[in-house]
Design an enzyme around this catalytic site. Structure first.
Site, PDB file in Angstrom:
ATOM      1  N   SER A  53      11.363  10.447  -1.522  1.00  0.00           N
ATOM      2  CA  SER A  53      10.728  10.231  -2.824  1.00  0.00           C
ATOM      3  C   SER A  53       9.865  11.388  -3.313  1.00  0.00           C
ATOM      4  O   SER A  53       9.302  11.310  -4.412  1.00  0.00           O
ATOM      5  CB  SER A  53       9.891   8.949  -2.797  1.00  0.00           C
ATOM      6  OG  SER A  53      10.732   7.822  -2.845  1.00  0.00           O
ATOM      7  N   LYS A  56      10.549  12.542  -6.771  1.00  0.00           N
ATOM      8  CA  LYS A  56       9.944  12.002  -7.991  1.00  0.00           C
ATOM      9  C   LYS A  56       8.919  12.947  -8.629  1.00  0.00           C
ATOM     10  O   LYS A  56       8.568  12.772  -9.794  1.00  0.00           O
ATOM     11  CB  LYS A  56       9.323  10.629  -7.699  1.00  0.00           C
ATOM     12  CG  LYS A  56      10.362   9.575  -7.300  1.00  0.00           C
ATOM     13  CD  LYS A  56       9.727   8.217  -7.074  1.00  0.00           C
ATOM     14  CE  LYS A  56      10.772   7.149  -6.815  1.00  0.00           C
ATOM     15  NZ  LYS A  56      11.104   7.006  -5.401  1.00  0.00           N
ATOM     16  N   SER A 108       5.900   4.778  -6.352  1.00  0.00           N
ATOM     17  CA  SER A 108       7.213   5.301  -5.985  1.00  0.00           C
ATOM     18  C   SER A 108       8.345   4.370  -6.397  1.00  0.00           C
ATOM     19  O   SER A 108       9.327   4.198  -5.672  1.00  0.00           O
ATOM     20  CB  SER A 108       7.281   5.564  -4.470  1.00  0.00           C
ATOM     21  OG  SER A 108       8.245   6.551  -4.176  1.00  0.00           O
ATOM     22  N   LYS A 213       2.173  13.087  -3.295  1.00  0.00           N
ATOM     23  CA  LYS A 213       3.281  12.128  -3.366  1.00  0.00           C
ATOM     24  C   LYS A 213       3.764  11.825  -1.965  1.00  0.00           C
ATOM     25  O   LYS A 213       3.832  12.719  -1.107  1.00  0.00           O
ATOM     26  CB  LYS A 213       4.431  12.700  -4.207  1.00  0.00           C
ATOM     27  CG  LYS A 213       5.590  11.734  -4.405  1.00  0.00           C
ATOM     28  CD  LYS A 213       5.225  10.615  -5.342  1.00  0.00           C
ATOM     29  CE  LYS A 213       6.303   9.533  -5.395  1.00  0.00           C
ATOM     30  NZ  LYS A 213       6.302   8.692  -4.172  1.00  0.00           N
TER      31      LYS A 213
END
Length: 333
Positions: A53, A56, A108, A213
């Protein structure tokens, strides 16, 4: 005809000794200067790996810079049924684009990723094409996106270094910076209220952490990107497939802050460039350097070949012939 002449300047700055770096494990990790994007240290930093992820980061930046970012987005059946982590969007409902961005970065949400992609790209495939074109434009040569969420695909790969660069580029966008730095977000629309807490643990526990993140898939393992700032020094840490990532990030950041200092390599003020030619720097040029690097810094001033008495030149600073930073300088001939 050559468009500019170059004048080489030599400057040196003293710096106190710093301790040696501690060894840190992990399948791949990297530390970069968050002001210049310069690689400071790493292990397997150019090895292509799944990033889960952390994808993202680029999804959010691509959407924000697509120019199609305002208003409500209708949640499609495909978005609502997206596999993996979710903010539990329901088919046919509407949500503001900004809220979806917070759901994407803080929680997420794969469903948010697909909803944003469909809106900005016309289709998920169209948006992924935009992501890859943007990656190519920014020099991310070892990065390939297959989807906007980071779900595993054998061809969906990047490197620790290029993933750190993703966050480096993204944090230059004020809207992204605001979203990625949020500890919490509350969305209210009519009777609907949603509250999201950032999954990045260090944002809540470490005062030096400004954004980041998280990511995880079985194939990628734990992936993490963190933006640290302390005493004016800014670094980005990325680990890929590291089960002890929280501790690793703090250790790497602390070691980097001990080892590196912000060094003023060119002071604000007026300089004699050539006989009869002066230049003025409106701002000092500051670089994150360690003790061994200070004397290896070199400077070049480029002066446009124009007949005007006053022109804008470019002051460049390099380390071992690698360009680190450029600044504008006012030239008075």
């Amino acid at each position: 005809m050559r468009q500019a002449i170059a004048i080489v300047l030599f400057l040196s700055v003293l710096l106190t000794a710093l301790p040696k770096e501690a060894a840190v494990g992990g399948s791949a990790w990297v530390v970069i200067d968050a002001e210049t994007g310069r690689l400071l240290d790493g292990s397997n930093e150019n090895l292509q790996l799944p990033i889960a992820s952390l994808t993202k980061i680029w999804t959010a930046l691509t959407f924000i810079e697509s120019g199609n970012v305002d208003g409500e987005i209708v949640i499609s059946p495909e978005a609502a049924s997206a596999e993996g982590s979710s903010i539990y969007l329901e088919q046919g409902t509407k949500m503001d684009a900004d809220a979806l961005l917070y759901g994407l970065m803080l929680r997420s949400g794969n469903d948010a990723a697909y909803a944003l992609a469909e809106h900005a790209g016309g289709s998920v495939e169209g948006f992924v094409d935009l992501m890859n074109k943007k990656a190519e434009l920014h020099g991310l040569e070892r990065t390939t996106f297959i989807n906007p969420s980071g779900l595993h695909n054998d061809e969906h790969l990047s490197t620790a270094y290029e993933t750190a660069l993703m966050l480096y580029f993204a944090m230059k966008n004020e809207k992204f910076k605001k979203i990625a730095s949020a500890e919490n977000f509350v969305y209210r629309k009519g009777d609907e209220v949603r509250s999201w807490r950032n999954k990045h643990r260090l944002i809540h526990t470490n005062d030096n952490v400004k954004a980041g993140k998280t990511g995880f898939t079985k194939a990628a393992g734990r992936t993490l990107a963190t933006y640290f700032e302390k005493d004016g020094k800014k670094v980005i840490v990325v680990t890929l497939n590291n089960g002890n990532d929280w501790n690793t990030h703090e250790q790497l950041a602390n070691e980097t802050f001990r080892k590196y200092e912000n060094v003023t390599v060119a002071k604000k003020g007026k300089y004699r460039i050539l006989p009869g030619v002066k230049g003025e720097l409106k701002r000092p040029i500051v670089l994150l350097l360690n003790e061994d690097e200070v004397e290896r810094v070199s400077h070049v001033v480029y002066i446009p070949r124009k007949n005007d008495r006053k022109v804008k030149g470019t002051w460049t600073v390099s380390l071992d012939n690698e360009l680190l930073i450029t600044a504008e300088i006012d030239i008075d001939k």
